[in-house]
Design a protein around this motif. Structure first.
Motif, PDB file in Angstrom:
ATOM      1  N   GLN A 344       1.174  -1.388   0.115  1.00 16.43           N
ATOM      2  CA  GLN A 344      -0.009   0.120   0.007  1.00 16.43           C
ATOM      3  C   GLN A 344       0.725   1.056  -0.045  1.00 16.43           C
ATOM      4  O   GLN A 344       1.785   1.447   0.986  1.00 16.43           O
ATOM      5  N   ILE A 345       0.925   2.033  -0.641  1.00 16.61           N
ATOM      6  CA  ILE A 345       1.785   3.644  -0.970  1.00 16.61           C
ATOM      7  C   ILE A 345      -0.003   4.192  -0.320  1.00 16.61           C
ATOM      8  O   ILE A 345      -0.542   4.635  -0.681  1.00 16.61           O
ATOM      9  N   SER A 346       0.493   5.327   0.819  1.00 19.88           N
ATOM     10  CA  SER A 346       0.029   5.932   0.743  1.00 19.88           C
ATOM     11  C   SER A 346       0.138   7.879   0.277  1.00 19.88           C
ATOM     12  O   SER A 346      -1.197   8.048   0.056  1.00 19.88           O
ATOM     13  N   ASP A 347       0.985   7.977  -0.002  1.00 24.09           N
ATOM     14  CA  ASP A 347       1.488   9.343  -0.233  1.00 24.09           C
ATOM     15  C   ASP A 347       2.436   9.100  -2.087  1.00 24.09           C
ATOM     16  O   ASP A 347       3.812   8.922  -1.738  1.00 24.09           O
ATOM     17  N   GLN A 348       1.550   8.854  -3.210  1.00 24.98           N
ATOM     18  CA  GLN A 348       1.962   8.078  -3.941  1.00 24.98           C
ATOM     19  C   GLN A 348       3.079   9.379  -4.708  1.00 24.98           C
ATOM     20  O   GLN A 348       4.509   8.762  -5.087  1.00 24.98           O
ATOM     21  N   GLU A 349       2.994  10.691  -4.829  1.00 21.52           N
ATOM     22  CA  GLU A 349       4.002  11.517  -4.788  1.00 21.52           C
ATOM     23  C   GLU A 349       5.462  11.383  -4.461  1.00 21.52           C
ATOM     24  O   GLU A 349       6.479  11.707  -4.749  1.00 21.52           O
ATOM     25  N   HIS A 351       6.667   8.746  -2.374  1.00 17.69           N
ATOM     26  CA  HIS A 351       6.328   7.437  -3.176  1.00 17.69           C
ATOM     27  C   HIS A 351       7.565   7.411  -4.597  1.00 17.69           C
ATOM     28  O   HIS A 351       8.874   6.453  -4.481  1.00 17.69           O
ATOM     29  N   ASP A 352       7.172   8.267  -5.660  1.00 17.11           N
ATOM     30  CA  ASP A 352       7.789   8.074  -7.305  1.00 17.11           C
ATOM     31  C   ASP A 352       9.325   9.368  -6.237  1.00 17.11           C
ATOM     32  O   ASP A 352      10.306   8.708  -7.554  1.00 17.11           O
ATOM     33  N   ILE A 353       9.300  10.140  -5.857  1.00 16.70           N
ATOM     34  CA  ILE A 353      10.241  11.208  -5.369  1.00 16.70           C
ATOM     35  C   ILE A 353      11.789   9.892  -5.131  1.00 16.70           C
ATOM     36  O   ILE A 353      12.563   9.964  -5.246  1.00 16.70           O
ATOM     37  N   ILE A 354      11.009   9.203  -3.625  1.00 18.18           N
ATOM     38  CA  ILE A 354      12.161   8.306  -3.450  1.00 18.18           C
ATOM     39  C   ILE A 354      12.330   7.598  -4.131  1.00 18.18           C
ATOM     40  O   ILE A 354      13.689   7.143  -4.807  1.00 18.18           O
ATOM     41  N   GLN A 355      11.437   6.554  -5.038  1.00 18.63           N
ATOM     42  CA  GLN A 355      11.956   6.147  -6.291  1.00 18.63           C
ATOM     43  C   GLN A 355      13.065   6.722  -7.089  1.00 18.63           C
ATOM     44  O   GLN A 355      14.106   5.794  -7.367  1.00 18.63           O
ATOM     45  N   GLU A 356      12.620   7.849  -7.098  1.00 17.74           N
ATOM     46  CA  GLU A 356      14.075   8.129  -8.939  1.00 17.74           C
ATOM     47  C   GLU A 356      15.264   8.398  -7.994  1.00 17.74           C
ATOM     48  O   GLU A 356      16.273   8.386  -8.185  1.00 17.74           O
ATOM     49  N   ARG A 357      15.340   8.814  -7.027  1.00 10.32           N
ATOM     50  CA  ARG A 357      16.725   8.774  -5.583  1.00 10.32           C
ATOM     51  C   ARG A 357      16.785   8.150  -5.710  1.00 10.32           C
ATOM     52  O   ARG A 357      18.102   7.880  -5.677  1.00 10.32           O
ATOM     53  N   PHE A 358      15.991   6.646  -5.418  1.00 14.78           N
ATOM     54  CA  PHE A 358      16.951   5.465  -4.874  1.00 14.78           C
ATOM     55  C   PHE A 358      17.466   4.341  -6.267  1.00 14.78           C
ATOM     56  O   PHE A 358      18.645   4.053  -6.271  1.00 14.78           O
ATOM     57  N   ASN A 359      16.950   5.009  -7.333  1.00 14.08           N
ATOM     58  CA  ASN A 359      17.458   4.764  -8.524  1.00 14.08           C
ATOM     59  C   ASN A 359      18.232   5.282  -9.102  1.00 14.08           C
ATOM     60  O   ASN A 359      18.539   5.052 -10.066  1.00 14.08           O
TER      61      ASN A 359
END
Length: 440
Positions: A344-349, A351-359
């Motif tokens: 479950q993703i509570s905050d999609q925005e 989540h996308d920022i974190i994914q972008e920075r980790f990748n």
């Protein structure tokens, strides 16, 4: 500011000079510095100050030359004033005229920067009281303080900072804060020195215990008791001075905290005798902690209408969970973790920022593995290795087959180092020498 003072003393120092030019005081950019140095490519041995003067005379960018000329005139004006102006006043004038003091205060951590500038002015005032004079000696004086880790930069600068500071009472001397907590008021004084077998005093001399060898008894002598009493009075006097420092650091509110081992502490404190609202001298000599000095006075004013003191008492059970409560909190935490939906993703925005920075992969990722500097021996070893990573000058190590009883699941084929020694030890330990050797 130190670089500016160094330049006023000697403008032919490249590092302070360039640092001053790129600061907010002068405002030159890196491109302009490169343009100034590149104006005379054949004269590389000249200092940067000479390059600036040459650019002022015949530089192609006359706007830059005008800026440089104004900068050099300002330095010359400060240099003339430094001859007859005390260093502290000179620093204050520079901070005011250049606006550097306001600029430093507006930066992140500005309160600390502003306090550091004030500390520099105070160091200048101290320096002026010595026999040394001149900017050169002052800059050398500050550099010496930095060298021996006595940096004029202040670590604590009063209550203006938006931070909580934990200090010892001795290190807080001279500082003030809006709200001050003095903790561990119930901790007993350290009196272990008074229980030593031998006590010394400048007035009474040396005293020790009396030992009766026949009756196997040891007891303090009268002289030792007199010395102990004198040392205890001196120790209590020092603790009183320390308590005074702690209680005078607060500007608005002082909070004293501590703990007692027994619940009838109030009765013990009320028994301490007060004379005209103050502790008697005899009572002071018998105190064992800071609370013994404060609580009797506080309790005597507990029913006053002025409400000068706010005395609050808490039981330790109010801060410690019972076994049932701790078990309940643990169970709730386990239930929450077991029922958590990891997908479950509570905050999609977010989540996308974190994914972008980790990748993220840097385009210069290869340069991150390149060492900044390498030794000659390292370069030599790198060039002497072949494609398999084996050095050409390294002789091949002797190899021996692992016995069957030493083979593991990885099926190693060769034995090295300690394993080889262990194998020889096992063989010699199990070998039956009498049966394999004849009489000869």
């Amino acid at each position: 500011m130190l670089n500016l003072l160094s330049v006023l003393d000697n403008e032919r120092q490249d590092i302070p000079f360039v640092s001053l030019m790129t600061s907010v005081v002068a405002g030159f950019t890196g491109e302009e510095l490169a343009q100034i140095r590149g104006h005379q490519p054949d004269n590389k041995e000249a200092c940067f100050c000479d390059a600036v003067k040459a650019y002022i005379e015949n530089g192609p960018d006359r706007a830059l030359a005008f800026h440089l000329n104004a900068f050099m005139e300002t330095l010359e004006d400060y240099r003339r004033r430094a001859v007859y102006t005390p260093i502290r006043e000179l620093i204050e004038e520079i901070l005011t005229e250049t606006g550097f003091g306001v600029y430093a205060a507006s930066l992140p951590g500005g309160e600390r920067r502003e306090a550091n500038l004030r500390a520099l002015c105070e160091k200048a005032a101290v320096y002026e009281k010595t026999s040394y004079v001149g900017l050169f000696n002052f800059v050398r004086y500050i550099r010496t303080l930095e060298k021996y880790e006595q940096d004029p930069e202040v670590a604590s600068f009063g209550g203006a900072s938006d931070a909580v500071r934990i200090l010892t009472i001795h290190s807080s001397k001279g500082l003030e804060y809006p709200v001050v907590f003095v903790s561990s008021m119930g901790k007993g004084f350290n009196t272990s020195d008074l229980n030593a077998m031998v006590l010394t005093d400048p007035f009474y001399g040396i005293a020790s215990d009396y030992v009766d060898y026949e009756n196997r008894v040891k007891m303090p002598t009268l002289k030792k008791e007199a010395i102990r009493h004198r040392l205890k009075k001196e120790s209590i006097g020092e603790e009183l001075r320390v308590l005074y420092v702690a209680m005078t650091r607060a500007k608005m509110k002082l909070i004293l905290t501590g703990a007692f081992d027994k619940k009838d502490w109030r009765k013990d404190q009320e028994q301490r005798r007060l004379e005209e609202g103050r502790l008697s001298a005899a009572t002071i000599t018998e105190v064992g902690c800071y609370y013994d000095l404060v609580l009797p006075v506080v309790l005597s004013h507990e029913n006053d209408e002025t409400k000068q003191f706010d005395l609050r008492e808490y039981d330790k059970d109010a801060f410690i969970l019972s076994a049932e409560e701790e078990l309940e909190y643990t169970r709730l935490g386990i239930d929450y973790l077991e029922n958590m939906d990891l997908n479950q993703i509570s905050d999609q925005e977010m989540h996308d920022i974190i994914q972008e920075r980790f990748n993220y992969h840097s385009p210069e990722e290869g340069s991150s593995t390149t060492p900044m500097k390498v030794s000659v021996s390292y370069v030599k070893q790198e060039h002497m290795q072949d494609e398999d990573g084996v050095r050409a000058d390294q002789p091949e190590k002797p190899r021996s087959v692992i016995p069957e009883f030493k083979k593991d699941q990885e099926e190693r084929q060769y034995l090295w180092g300690a394993d080889l020694g262990t194998a020889y030890h096992d063989v010699l330990y199990r070998l039956d020498f009498p049966s394999c050797c004849d009489d000869s």
